[in-house]
Enzyme design. Structure first.
Site, PDB file in Angstrom:
ATOM      1  N   ASN A  56      19.890  29.794  60.398  1.00  0.00           N
ATOM      2  CA  ASN A  56      20.902  28.868  60.925  1.00  0.00           C
ATOM      3  C   ASN A  56      22.181  29.655  61.191  1.00  0.00           C
ATOM      4  OD1 ASN A  56      22.089  26.324  61.608  1.00  0.00           O
ATOM      5  ND2 ASN A  56      23.081  26.281  59.600  1.00  0.00           N
TER       6      ASN A  56
ATOM      7  N   HIS B  53      26.348  28.936  61.191  1.00  0.00           N
ATOM      8  CA  HIS B  53      27.324  27.932  60.751  1.00  0.00           C
ATOM      9  C   HIS B  53      28.728  28.453  61.073  1.00  0.00           C
ATOM     10  CE1 HIS B  53      28.962  24.665  58.374  1.00  0.00           C
ATOM     11  NE2 HIS B  53      29.789  25.533  57.838  1.00  0.00           N
TER      12      HIS B  53
ATOM     13  N   SER C 208      28.815  32.380  60.249  1.00  0.00           N
ATOM     14  CA  SER C 208      27.831  33.015  59.370  1.00  0.00           C
ATOM     15  C   SER C 208      26.420  32.711  59.837  1.00  0.00           C
ATOM     16  CB  SER C 208      27.954  32.469  57.937  1.00  0.00           C
ATOM     17  OG  SER C 208      29.277  32.558  57.449  1.00  0.00           O
TER      18      SER C 208
ATOM     19  N   ASP D  77      23.771  24.413  54.199  1.00  0.00           N
ATOM     20  CA  ASP D  77      24.636  25.569  54.484  1.00  0.00           C
ATOM     21  C   ASP D  77      24.780  26.489  53.271  1.00  0.00           C
ATOM     22  OD1 ASP D  77      25.063  24.519  57.056  1.00  0.00           O
ATOM     23  OD2 ASP D  77      26.793  23.359  56.386  1.00  0.00           O
TER      24      ASP D  77
HETATM   25  C1  GRF Z   1      28.032  25.996  66.847  1.00  0.00           C
HETATM   26  O1  GRF Z   1      29.376  26.132  66.468  1.00  0.00           O
HETATM   27  C2  GRF Z   1      27.151  26.161  65.660  1.00  0.00           C
HETATM   28  O2  GRF Z   1      27.617  27.109  64.752  1.00  0.00           O
HETATM   29  C3  GRF Z   1      27.193  24.805  65.051  1.00  0.00           C
HETATM   30  O3  GRF Z   1      27.192  23.913  66.142  1.00  0.00           O
HETATM   31  C4  GRF Z   1      27.738  24.555  67.274  1.00  0.00           C
HETATM   32  C5  GRF Z   1      26.671  24.479  68.316  1.00  0.00           C
HETATM   33  O4  GRF Z   1      27.046  24.994  69.513  1.00  0.00           O
HETATM   34  N1  GRF Z   1      26.130  24.620  64.103  1.00  0.00           N
HETATM   35  P1  GRF Z   1      25.996  25.206  70.675  1.00  0.00           P
HETATM   36  O5  GRF Z   1      25.170  23.925  70.823  1.00  0.00           O
HETATM   37  O6  GRF Z   1      25.162  26.398  70.362  1.00  0.00           O
HETATM   38  O7  GRF Z   1      26.850  25.406  71.898  1.00  0.00           O
END
Ligand code: GRF
Length: 221
Positions: free
Chosen positions: A111, A113, A144, A153
């Site tokens: 993932n 985050h 991260s 997370d």
């Molecule tokens: C990103 O900031 C990611 O870290 C978070 O949600 C956002 C998704 O952006 N989990 P995208 O859909 O990849 O543009």
């Protein structure tokens, strides 16, 4: 280094800019992955169009059509497993996953985050980081990449991009700068995994044959 490409499935909920960064990296940077499918829990996720444009297989498992997280998770994992991925990549996938789901993919689910974990787990990370900056308790923010475990997370962190917060930042400017760095570190961590340099053993991250006691940090000033 393996010669074949690592089969992966990418899960999204939104605009899919991280998905796009991974797609782009398979081209210009020869990221050695075969994106078998892009699966969204939302039929209107912009990332589905990005996937179609790249001629990737897409699927929607709409969480609103399920009574509970367990049945949704079971349907989702059935869909994923049809594509036989060796890695599942959560790229802006905004649903909580059940323990069963996470355990099924243990050691092969990543993932990204938008915070310097363990700081600011959960939602609204940029607003919270900026508030902490104004209180004087935080100077830096970032993103991260981590292995996913049952704790939200909370899985072991692999790689972080770190950048300073400035007086002029708003949550939006901060989000934009962090997202740009997400697009660099996610393909990097996926590359390590695809090149057999990265794995999870128990709760420990191994990179290049060593335990990673602290995440790799890419600092941007
Ligand atoms: C990103 O900031 C990611 O870290 C978070 O949600 C956002 C998704 O952006 N989990 P995208 O859909 O990849 O543009």
């Amino acid at each position: 280094m393996p010669t074949s490409k690592l089969p992966i499935v990418i899960l999204i909920s939104g605009s899919g800019s991280n998905l796009q960064a991974i797609i782009d990296a398979t081209g210009k940077d020869k990221l050695p992955v075969d994106i078998r499918a892009v699966i969204s829990n939302r039929p209107d996720a912009g990332g589905l169009q990005r996937a179609s444009r790249a001629q990737l297989h897409t699927a929607v498992i709409d969480h609103t059509q399920f009574h509970d997280r367990e049945t949704f998770g079971a349907a989702l994992s059935q869909c994923i497993d049809n594509f036989e991925p060796k890695l599942v990549v959560l790229a802006g996938f905004m649903r909580l996953l059940t323990d069963d789901f996470v355990n099924h993919y243990s050691g092969r689910i990543l993932n990204i985050h938008p915070s310097l974990l363990p700081a600011f787990k959960g939602l609204n990370t940029h607003v919270r980081a900026l508030a902490a900056f104004k209180e004087g308790t935080v100077k830096k923010h970032g993103a991260s990449v981590h292995f996913v475990t049952a704790e939200l997370d909370g899985g072991p962190v692999i790689l972080q991009a770190r950048l300073p917060i400035t007086q002029n930042d708003s949550p939006e400017t901060l989000a934009t700068r962090v997202l740009k760095r997400e697009h660099q570190i996610y393909p990097q961590a996926i590359r390590w995994f695809a090149e057999d340099r990265l794995c999870l053993q128990g709760n420990q991250v191994w990179l290049d044959g060593r335990v990673l006691n602290t995440p790799v940090v890419v600092d941007h000033s």
